[in-house]
Design an enzyme around this catalytic site. Structure first.
Site, PDB file in Angstrom:
ATOM      1  N   TYR A 142       0.773  -1.164   0.018  1.00  8.91           N
ATOM      2  CA  TYR A 142      -0.058   0.011  -0.149  1.00  8.91           C
ATOM      3  C   TYR A 142       0.887   1.301   0.147  1.00  8.91           C
ATOM      4  O   TYR A 142       0.483   2.212  -0.598  1.00  8.91           O
ATOM      5  CB  TYR A 142      -0.959  -0.177   1.077  1.00  8.91           C
ATOM      6  CG  TYR A 142      -2.182  -0.783   1.137  1.00  8.91           C
ATOM      7  CD1 TYR A 142      -2.277  -1.940   0.616  1.00  8.91           C
ATOM      8  CD2 TYR A 142      -3.393  -0.010   1.291  1.00  8.91           C
ATOM      9  CE1 TYR A 142      -3.707  -2.468   0.781  1.00  8.91           C
ATOM     10  CE2 TYR A 142      -4.793  -0.595   1.312  1.00  8.91           C
ATOM     11  CZ  TYR A 142      -4.648  -2.031   1.071  1.00  8.91           C
ATOM     12  OH  TYR A 142      -6.019  -2.668   0.867  1.00  8.91           O
ATOM     13  N   LYS A 191       3.255 -15.376   2.683  1.00  8.69           N
ATOM     14  CA  LYS A 191       3.587 -15.897   1.584  1.00  8.69           C
ATOM     15  C   LYS A 191       4.802 -16.248   1.449  1.00  8.69           C
ATOM     16  O   LYS A 191       5.612 -16.071   0.386  1.00  8.69           O
ATOM     17  CB  LYS A 191       2.984 -15.324   0.003  1.00  8.69           C
ATOM     18  CG  LYS A 191       2.790 -15.680  -1.246  1.00  8.69           C
ATOM     19  CD  LYS A 191       1.784 -17.020  -1.002  1.00  8.69           C
ATOM     20  CE  LYS A 191       1.898 -17.883  -2.464  1.00  8.69           C
ATOM     21  NZ  LYS A 191       1.178 -19.167  -2.528  1.00  8.69           N
ATOM     22  N   ASP A 223      -2.647 -18.278   0.921  1.00  9.86           N
ATOM     23  CA  ASP A 223      -3.867 -19.191   0.027  1.00  9.86           C
ATOM     24  C   ASP A 223      -4.199 -20.296   0.935  1.00  9.86           C
ATOM     25  O   ASP A 223      -5.700 -20.307   0.743  1.00  9.86           O
ATOM     26  CB  ASP A 223      -2.902 -19.753  -0.986  1.00  9.86           C
ATOM     27  CG  ASP A 223      -1.721 -20.292  -0.965  1.00  9.86           C
ATOM     28  OD1 ASP A 223      -1.257 -20.285   0.071  1.00  9.86           O
ATOM     29  OD2 ASP A 223      -1.257 -21.147  -1.839  1.00  9.86           O
ATOM     30  N   ASP A 247      -6.421  -6.895   4.395  1.00  9.41           N
ATOM     31  CA  ASP A 247      -7.441  -6.423   3.716  1.00  9.41           C
ATOM     32  C   ASP A 247      -8.314  -7.295   3.155  1.00  9.41           C
ATOM     33  O   ASP A 247      -9.625  -7.176   3.310  1.00  9.41           O
ATOM     34  CB  ASP A 247      -7.049  -5.239   2.379  1.00  9.41           C
ATOM     35  CG  ASP A 247      -7.985  -4.429   1.718  1.00  9.41           C
ATOM     36  OD1 ASP A 247      -8.887  -4.131   2.489  1.00  9.41           O
ATOM     37  OD2 ASP A 247      -8.081  -4.714   0.649  1.00  9.41           O
ATOM     38  N   ASP A 251     -12.340  -9.014   4.633  1.00  8.94           N
ATOM     39  CA  ASP A 251     -13.618  -9.021   3.927  1.00  8.94           C
ATOM     40  C   ASP A 251     -14.060 -10.712   3.804  1.00  8.94           C
ATOM     41  O   ASP A 251     -15.272 -10.721   4.020  1.00  8.94           O
ATOM     42  CB  ASP A 251     -13.312  -8.487   2.352  1.00  8.94           C
ATOM     43  CG  ASP A 251     -13.693  -6.858   2.419  1.00  8.94           C
ATOM     44  OD1 ASP A 251     -13.265  -6.391   3.350  1.00  8.94           O
ATOM     45  OD2 ASP A 251     -14.037  -6.560   1.437  1.00  8.94           O
TER      46      ASP A 251
HETATM   47  C1  IPM Z   1     -10.107  -1.154   4.143  1.00 10.01           C
HETATM   48  C2  IPM Z   1     -10.609  -0.506   2.409  1.00 10.01           C
HETATM   49  C3  IPM Z   1      -9.284   0.376   2.232  1.00 10.01           C
HETATM   50  C4  IPM Z   1      -8.080  -0.640   2.346  1.00 10.01           C
HETATM   51  C5  IPM Z   1      -9.444   1.031   1.037  1.00 10.01           C
HETATM   52  C6  IPM Z   1     -10.949   1.737   0.876  1.00 10.01           C
HETATM   53  C7  IPM Z   1      -8.494   2.040   0.711  1.00 10.01           C
HETATM   54  O1  IPM Z   1     -10.531  -1.577   1.809  1.00 10.01           O
HETATM   55  O2  IPM Z   1     -10.473  -0.265   4.897  1.00 10.01           O
HETATM   56  O3  IPM Z   1     -10.280  -2.198   4.192  1.00 10.01           O
HETATM   57  O4  IPM Z   1      -7.725  -1.144   1.310  1.00 10.01           O
HETATM   58  O5  IPM Z   1      -7.325  -0.367   3.366  1.00 10.01           O
HETATM   59 MG    MG Z   2     -10.831  -3.564   2.648  1.00 11.15          MG
END
Ligand code: IPM
Ligand code: MG
Length: 355
Positions: A142, A191, A223, A247, A251
């Protein structure tokens, strides 16, 4: 006590969900005699529209002068075609870096009331799961060197993953300290079979593990981790990983809790000042429709009370109120499957009634 809280409402559903969390904080303040003072600052697309840049200087200064920061979400189709450096998302990375928030705590647990929302087979989540993802937040790909250039096949673009010993050591320490307060298990995800940066990551995780003999430690390749999260989520307690893997995996973890609208997060650094935000995005498709689930943001405000202000009882009140509202069967649109649902404001009212 008086606490100054900076609000970064942002875009899409951001303002609605932050307003809900503010109502909850005000109720907590009235109940316990705390004074929460809120000041709003622009961020993301809203800031681009108002002053031409996603992270104005006043916003950074306001956050640094506050006791803590509550953020909604940034981004939307209106700003999707801007160059990388001017995008709303850049503001999020910018404020995390400016505040030195290298730790991102993302708890993902299965609420008993939401068991039926979990897409996994009932026998897999029979005993629930309670995972704390410790995501490194100010390093890795990032923030690494990036650019465009002419390469072997013409135009190319690159981003680089780079981690220093210092960055890995400090996030490792957070993970192990967090595990001591939980079930004393850490799984580090990397990884290391391919990436040099992961090999250093793994080496330093092992060094740190030796200093915490009471914590059970293991490594897992990313993975495999993506697979294990849906095969047997109960095996995870504290998961520590890099910015990008965190990240993605957070999710995935949110989906097995039933809805991404449920997951709060705390971004922390060396001081008590943190930034608290739901892990979900700005959901522009439902903005302004009173449909957004404010629970992740409300729980994020609770995490602020706990981590920045040391108000554990007040946080517990919020967590218990959310539990009670879900147990009573109240649902927002994301959890309603087309059945009647409560609006953002109505579910907030229900939570307020429980405090
Ligand atoms: C998160 C989001 C952010 C990230 C984006 C919006 C930059 O996906 O906070 O998980 O990737 O950190
Ligand atoms: Mg995110």
């Amino acid at each position: 006590m008086k606490y100054n809280i900076a609000l970064l409402k942002g875009d899409g559903i951001g303002p609605e969900i932050v307003d809900s969390a503010v109502r909850v904080l005000e109720k907590i303040g009235a109940k316990y005699g705390h004074e929460f003072c809120f000041t709003s600052y622009l961020i993301g697309g809203a800031a681009i529209d108002a002053c031409g840049e996603p992270l104005p200087k006043e916003t950074v200064e306001g956050c640094l002068a506050s006791d803590s920061v509550l953020l909604g979400a940034v981004g939307g189709p209106k700003w999707d075609t801007l160059p990388g450096n001017c995008r709303p998302e850049k503001a999020l990375l910018g404020i995390r870096a400016a505040m030195g928030l290298f730790t991102n705590l993302r708890p993902a647990k299965l609420y008993p009331a939401l068991k039926d929302e979990c897409p996994l087979r009932a026998d897999i989540v029979e005993n629930g799961f309670d995972i704390m993802i410790v995501r490194e937040l100010t390093g890795g790909i990032y923030f690494g060197e990036r650019g465009m250039r002419q390469g072997k096949w013409g135009e190319e673009a690159y981003d680089t993953e780079c981690y220093s010993r210092m960055e890995i050591e400090r996030i490792a320490k957070v993970a192990f300290e967090t595990a001591l307060k939980r079930n004393k298990r850490v799984i580090s995800i990397d990884k290391a079979n391919v990436l040099e940066s992961s090999r250093l990551w793994r080496k330093i995780m092992h060094e740190t593990a030796e200093k915490y003999p009471t914590v059970q430690y293991s490594d897992m390749l990313v993975d495999n981790a993506a697979m294990e999260l849906v095969r047997n989520p109960a095996q995870f307690d504290v998961v520590v990983t890099s910015n990008m893997f965190g990240d993605i995996l957070s999710d995935e973890a949110s989906q097995i809790t039933g809805s991404i609208g449920m997951l709060p997060s705390a971004s922390l650094g060396e001081t008590a000042r943190g930034l608290y935000e739901p892990i979900h995005g700005s959901a522009p498709d439902i903005a302004g429709q009173h449909k957004a689930n404010p629970i992740a943001t409300i729980l994020s405000a609770g995490m602020m009370l706990l981590h920045s202000f040391g108000l554990s009882k007040e946080n517990a009140d919020i967590v218990n109120a959310v539990d009670a509202v879900l147990a009573a069967g109240y649902r927002t649109a994301d959890l309603s499957h087309g059945a009647p649902y409560l609006s953002t404001e109505e579910i907030t009212d229900k939570i307020l009634e429980q405090i």
